[in-house]
Design a protein around this motif. Sequence first.
Motif, PDB file in Angstrom:
ATOM      1  N   ILE A  34       0.731  -1.447   0.127  1.00  0.00           N
ATOM      2  CA  ILE A  34       0.295  -0.055   0.472  1.00  0.00           C
ATOM      3  C   ILE A  34       1.065   1.464  -0.265  1.00  0.00           C
ATOM      4  CG2 ILE A  34      -1.821   1.332   1.291  1.00  0.00           C
ATOM      5  CD1 ILE A  34      -2.868  -1.324   2.223  1.00  0.00           C
ATOM      6  N   GLY A  35       0.663   2.618  -0.807  1.00  0.00           N
ATOM      7  CA  GLY A  35       0.506   3.335  -1.062  1.00  0.00           C
ATOM      8  C   GLY A  35       0.373   4.799  -1.454  1.00  0.00           C
ATOM      9  N   LEU A  36       0.773   5.848  -1.604  1.00  0.00           N
ATOM     10  CA  LEU A  36      -0.195   6.868  -1.994  1.00  0.00           C
ATOM     11  C   LEU A  36       0.927   7.777  -3.335  1.00  0.00           C
ATOM     12  CD1 LEU A  36       0.824   8.370   1.096  1.00  0.00           C
ATOM     13  CD2 LEU A  36      -2.041   7.549  -0.557  1.00  0.00           C
ATOM     14  N   LYS A  37       0.332   8.588  -4.636  1.00  0.00           N
ATOM     15  CA  LYS A  37       0.990   8.470  -5.353  1.00  0.00           C
ATOM     16  C   LYS A  37       0.234  10.203  -5.411  1.00  0.00           C
ATOM     17  CE  LYS A  37      -2.187   6.732  -8.911  1.00  0.00           C
ATOM     18  NZ  LYS A  37      -1.744   5.946 -10.105  1.00  0.00           N
ATOM     19  N   LYS A  38       0.701  11.085  -6.321  1.00  0.00           N
ATOM     20  CA  LYS A  38       0.173  12.020  -6.823  1.00  0.00           C
ATOM     21  C   LYS A  38      -0.679  11.658  -7.544  1.00  0.00           C
ATOM     22  CE  LYS A  38       3.977  15.353  -5.773  1.00  0.00           C
ATOM     23  NZ  LYS A  38       4.149  17.207  -5.486  1.00  0.00           N
ATOM     24  N   GLY A  39      -1.756  12.575  -7.503  1.00  0.00           N
ATOM     25  CA  GLY A  39      -3.149  12.195  -8.517  1.00  0.00           C
ATOM     26  C   GLY A  39      -4.687  12.648  -7.683  1.00  0.00           C
ATOM     27  N   GLY A  40      -5.624  13.046  -8.670  1.00  0.00           N
ATOM     28  CA  GLY A  40      -6.678  13.126  -8.341  1.00  0.00           C
ATOM     29  C   GLY A  40      -7.388  14.989  -8.343  1.00  0.00           C
ATOM     30  N   CYS A  41      -8.298  14.498  -7.750  1.00  0.00           N
ATOM     31  CA  CYS A  41      -9.156  16.388  -8.040  1.00  0.00           C
ATOM     32  C   CYS A  41      -8.566  16.663  -6.492  1.00  0.00           C
ATOM     33  CB  CYS A  41      -9.659  16.284  -7.868  1.00  0.00           C
ATOM     34  SG  CYS A  41     -11.206  15.214  -7.252  1.00  0.00           S
ATOM     35  N   ALA A  42      -8.245  15.231  -4.865  1.00  0.00           N
ATOM     36  CA  ALA A  42      -7.801  15.533  -3.441  1.00  0.00           C
ATOM     37  C   ALA A  42      -6.193  16.167  -3.816  1.00  0.00           C
ATOM     38  CB  ALA A  42      -8.566  15.453  -3.126  1.00  0.00           C
ATOM     39  N   GLY A  43      -5.656  15.605  -4.674  1.00  0.00           N
ATOM     40  CA  GLY A  43      -4.068  15.750  -4.432  1.00  0.00           C
ATOM     41  C   GLY A  43      -3.142  13.988  -4.245  1.00  0.00           C
ATOM     42  N   MET A  44      -3.976  13.807  -4.049  1.00  0.00           N
ATOM     43  CA  MET A  44      -3.160  11.819  -3.119  1.00  0.00           C
ATOM     44  C   MET A  44      -3.961  11.202  -4.028  1.00  0.00           C
ATOM     45  SD  MET A  44       0.055  13.379  -2.790  1.00  0.00           S
ATOM     46  CE  MET A  44       0.893  11.412  -1.777  1.00  0.00           C
ATOM     47  N   GLU A  45      -3.575   9.835  -4.177  1.00  0.00           N
ATOM     48  CA  GLU A  45      -4.158   9.035  -4.246  1.00  0.00           C
ATOM     49  C   GLU A  45      -3.617   6.993  -3.892  1.00  0.00           C
ATOM     50  OE1 GLU A  45      -7.033   9.062  -8.685  1.00  0.00           O
ATOM     51  OE2 GLU A  45      -4.040   8.587  -8.058  1.00  0.00           O
ATOM     52  N   TYR A  46      -4.130   6.437  -2.770  1.00  0.00           N
ATOM     53  CA  TYR A  46      -3.848   5.481  -2.661  1.00  0.00           C
ATOM     54  C   TYR A  46      -3.501   4.052  -3.937  1.00  0.00           C
ATOM     55  CZ  TYR A  46      -5.856   6.810   2.087  1.00  0.00           C
ATOM     56  OH  TYR A  46      -5.483   7.305   2.835  1.00  0.00           O
ATOM     57  N   THR A  47      -2.267   3.947  -3.569  1.00  0.00           N
ATOM     58  CA  THR A  47      -1.646   2.295  -4.741  1.00  0.00           C
ATOM     59  C   THR A  47      -2.097   1.369  -4.010  1.00  0.00           C
ATOM     60  OG1 THR A  47       0.248   3.180  -4.032  1.00  0.00           O
ATOM     61  CG2 THR A  47      -0.668   4.195  -5.903  1.00  0.00           C
ATOM     62  N   MET A  48      -2.571   0.304  -4.558  1.00  0.00           N
ATOM     63  CA  MET A  48      -2.898  -1.096  -3.803  1.00  0.00           C
ATOM     64  C   MET A  48      -1.271  -2.107  -5.015  1.00  0.00           C
ATOM     65  SD  MET A  48      -6.134  -1.247  -2.134  1.00  0.00           S
ATOM     66  CE  MET A  48      -5.455  -3.153  -1.251  1.00  0.00           C
ATOM     67  N   ASP A  49      -0.519  -3.234  -4.574  1.00  0.00           N
ATOM     68  CA  ASP A  49       0.425  -3.863  -5.206  1.00  0.00           C
ATOM     69  C   ASP A  49       0.377  -5.469  -4.858  1.00  0.00           C
ATOM     70  OD1 ASP A  49       0.123  -1.731  -8.469  1.00  0.00           O
ATOM     71  OD2 ASP A  49       1.152  -1.185  -6.100  1.00  0.00           O
ATOM     72  N   LEU A  50      -0.249  -6.087  -5.680  1.00  0.00           N
ATOM     73  CA  LEU A  50       0.237  -7.441  -5.270  1.00  0.00           C
ATOM     74  C   LEU A  50       1.725  -7.700  -5.368  1.00  0.00           C
ATOM     75  CD1 LEU A  50      -2.862  -9.770  -6.051  1.00  0.00           C
ATOM     76  CD2 LEU A  50      -1.681  -9.270  -3.409  1.00  0.00           C
ATOM     77  N   VAL A  51       2.862  -8.043  -4.610  1.00  0.00           N
ATOM     78  CA  VAL A  51       4.133  -7.929  -5.052  1.00  0.00           C
ATOM     79  C   VAL A  51       4.806  -9.593  -4.115  1.00  0.00           C
ATOM     80  CG1 VAL A  51       4.397  -5.706  -4.553  1.00  0.00           C
ATOM     81  CG2 VAL A  51       4.065  -7.031  -2.588  1.00  0.00           C
ATOM     82  N   GLU A  52       6.076  -9.395  -5.105  1.00  0.00           N
ATOM     83  CA  GLU A  52       6.797 -11.083  -4.462  1.00  0.00           C
ATOM     84  C   GLU A  52       7.209 -11.122  -3.425  1.00  0.00           C
ATOM     85  OE1 GLU A  52       8.495 -12.755  -7.737  1.00  0.00           O
ATOM     86  OE2 GLU A  52       6.542 -12.489  -9.429  1.00  0.00           O
ATOM     87  N   THR A  53       8.299  -9.690  -3.265  1.00  0.00           N
ATOM     88  CA  THR A  53       9.090  -9.397  -1.998  1.00  0.00           C
ATOM     89  C   THR A  53       8.588  -8.339  -1.430  1.00  0.00           C
ATOM     90  OG1 THR A  53      11.632  -9.636  -1.578  1.00  0.00           O
ATOM     91  CG2 THR A  53      11.381  -8.462  -3.948  1.00  0.00           C
ATOM     92  N   ALA A  54       9.087  -7.880   0.093  1.00  0.00           N
ATOM     93  CA  ALA A  54       9.248  -6.875   0.698  1.00  0.00           C
ATOM     94  C   ALA A  54      10.396  -5.828  -0.238  1.00  0.00           C
ATOM     95  CB  ALA A  54       9.374  -7.030   1.534  1.00  0.00           C
ATOM     96  N   GLU A  55      11.101  -4.657   0.350  1.00  0.00           N
ATOM     97  CA  GLU A  55      11.426  -3.455  -0.511  1.00  0.00           C
ATOM     98  C   GLU A  55      12.345  -3.279   1.470  1.00  0.00           C
ATOM     99  OE1 GLU A  55      12.580  -3.297  -2.832  1.00  0.00           O
ATOM    100  OE2 GLU A  55      11.233  -4.039  -4.637  1.00  0.00           O
ATOM    101  N   PRO A  56      13.315  -2.706   0.756  1.00  0.00           N
ATOM    102  CA  PRO A  56      14.388  -1.884   2.360  1.00  0.00           C
ATOM    103  C   PRO A  56      13.162  -1.166   2.534  1.00  0.00           C
ATOM    104  CG  PRO A  56      15.738  -2.764   0.779  1.00  0.00           C
ATOM    105  CD  PRO A  56      14.828  -2.875  -0.759  1.00  0.00           C
ATOM    106  N   ASN A  57      13.294  -0.884   3.198  1.00  0.00           N
ATOM    107  CA  ASN A  57      12.936  -0.108   4.725  1.00  0.00           C
ATOM    108  C   ASN A  57      10.896  -0.190   4.522  1.00  0.00           C
ATOM    109  OD1 ASN A  57      14.987   1.507   5.429  1.00  0.00           O
ATOM    110  ND2 ASN A  57      15.120   1.856   3.531  1.00  0.00           N
ATOM    111  N   GLU A  58      10.425  -0.779   4.159  1.00  0.00           N
ATOM    112  CA  GLU A  58       8.703  -1.151   3.800  1.00  0.00           C
ATOM    113  C   GLU A  58       8.191  -1.431   5.284  1.00  0.00           C
ATOM    114  OE1 GLU A  58       7.224  -1.904  -0.362  1.00  0.00           O
ATOM    115  OE2 GLU A  58       7.779  -3.157   0.764  1.00  0.00           O
ATOM    116  N   GLU A  59       7.356  -1.327   5.967  1.00  0.00           N
ATOM    117  CA  GLU A  59       7.227  -1.668   6.837  1.00  0.00           C
ATOM    118  C   GLU A  59       6.051  -2.987   6.836  1.00  0.00           C
ATOM    119  OE1 GLU A  59       6.098  -1.708  11.488  1.00  0.00           O
ATOM    120  OE2 GLU A  59       7.805  -0.446  10.116  1.00  0.00           O
ATOM    121  N   VAL A  60       6.028  -3.909   7.405  1.00  0.00           N
ATOM    122  CA  VAL A  60       5.220  -5.605   6.872  1.00  0.00           C
ATOM    123  C   VAL A  60       3.976  -5.087   7.782  1.00  0.00           C
ATOM    124  CG1 VAL A  60       5.303  -7.450   6.591  1.00  0.00           C
ATOM    125  CG2 VAL A  60       7.320  -5.701   5.503  1.00  0.00           C
ATOM    126  N   VAL A  61       2.776  -5.632   7.934  1.00  0.00           N
ATOM    127  CA  VAL A  61       2.102  -5.704   9.406  1.00  0.00           C
ATOM    128  C   VAL A  61       1.529  -7.009   8.197  1.00  0.00           C
ATOM    129  CG1 VAL A  61      -0.231  -4.730   9.918  1.00  0.00           C
ATOM    130  CG2 VAL A  61       1.870  -3.339   9.783  1.00  0.00           C
TER     131      VAL A  61
END
Length: 123
Positions: A34-61
């Motif tokens: 789960i992340g955020l990107k610039k976009g939409g009429c309010a300024g930010m949009e949530y992003t969601m992607d299924l991934v195969e591995t964690a990246e450095p510094n990601e929080e894993v819940v």
Amino acid sequence: MFAIPGSSPVKITPAAERQIARLMTGRNAFGLRIGLKKGGCAGMEYTMDLVETAEPNEEVVEQGAARVLIAPRAQMFLFGTEIDYENGLLESGFRFRNPNVTDACGCGESVRFEPLDGSRTGG
């Protein structure tokens, strides 16, 4: 991440947990990022992607069979968020109940956050 020791930085409802686990199993994924990107009429949009591995510094819940990874740049904006999944007659999907949001567009697809310095973001 911006978390209180011994508590999860985000809350995952049972419905979201089931849906995330179902998606992970269906795609043989490590987790849902789960992340955020610039976009939409309010300024930010949530992003969601299924991934195969964690990246450095990601929080894993992890909760049950569900695993959510929070992108580093989104962590401070998502702290305290409840992730839910709702089934409806016309639409179904994930819902973010985020206490950090200061404004949202009418369609609910984009959000705005008050920056740390007090100036407005989005637009």
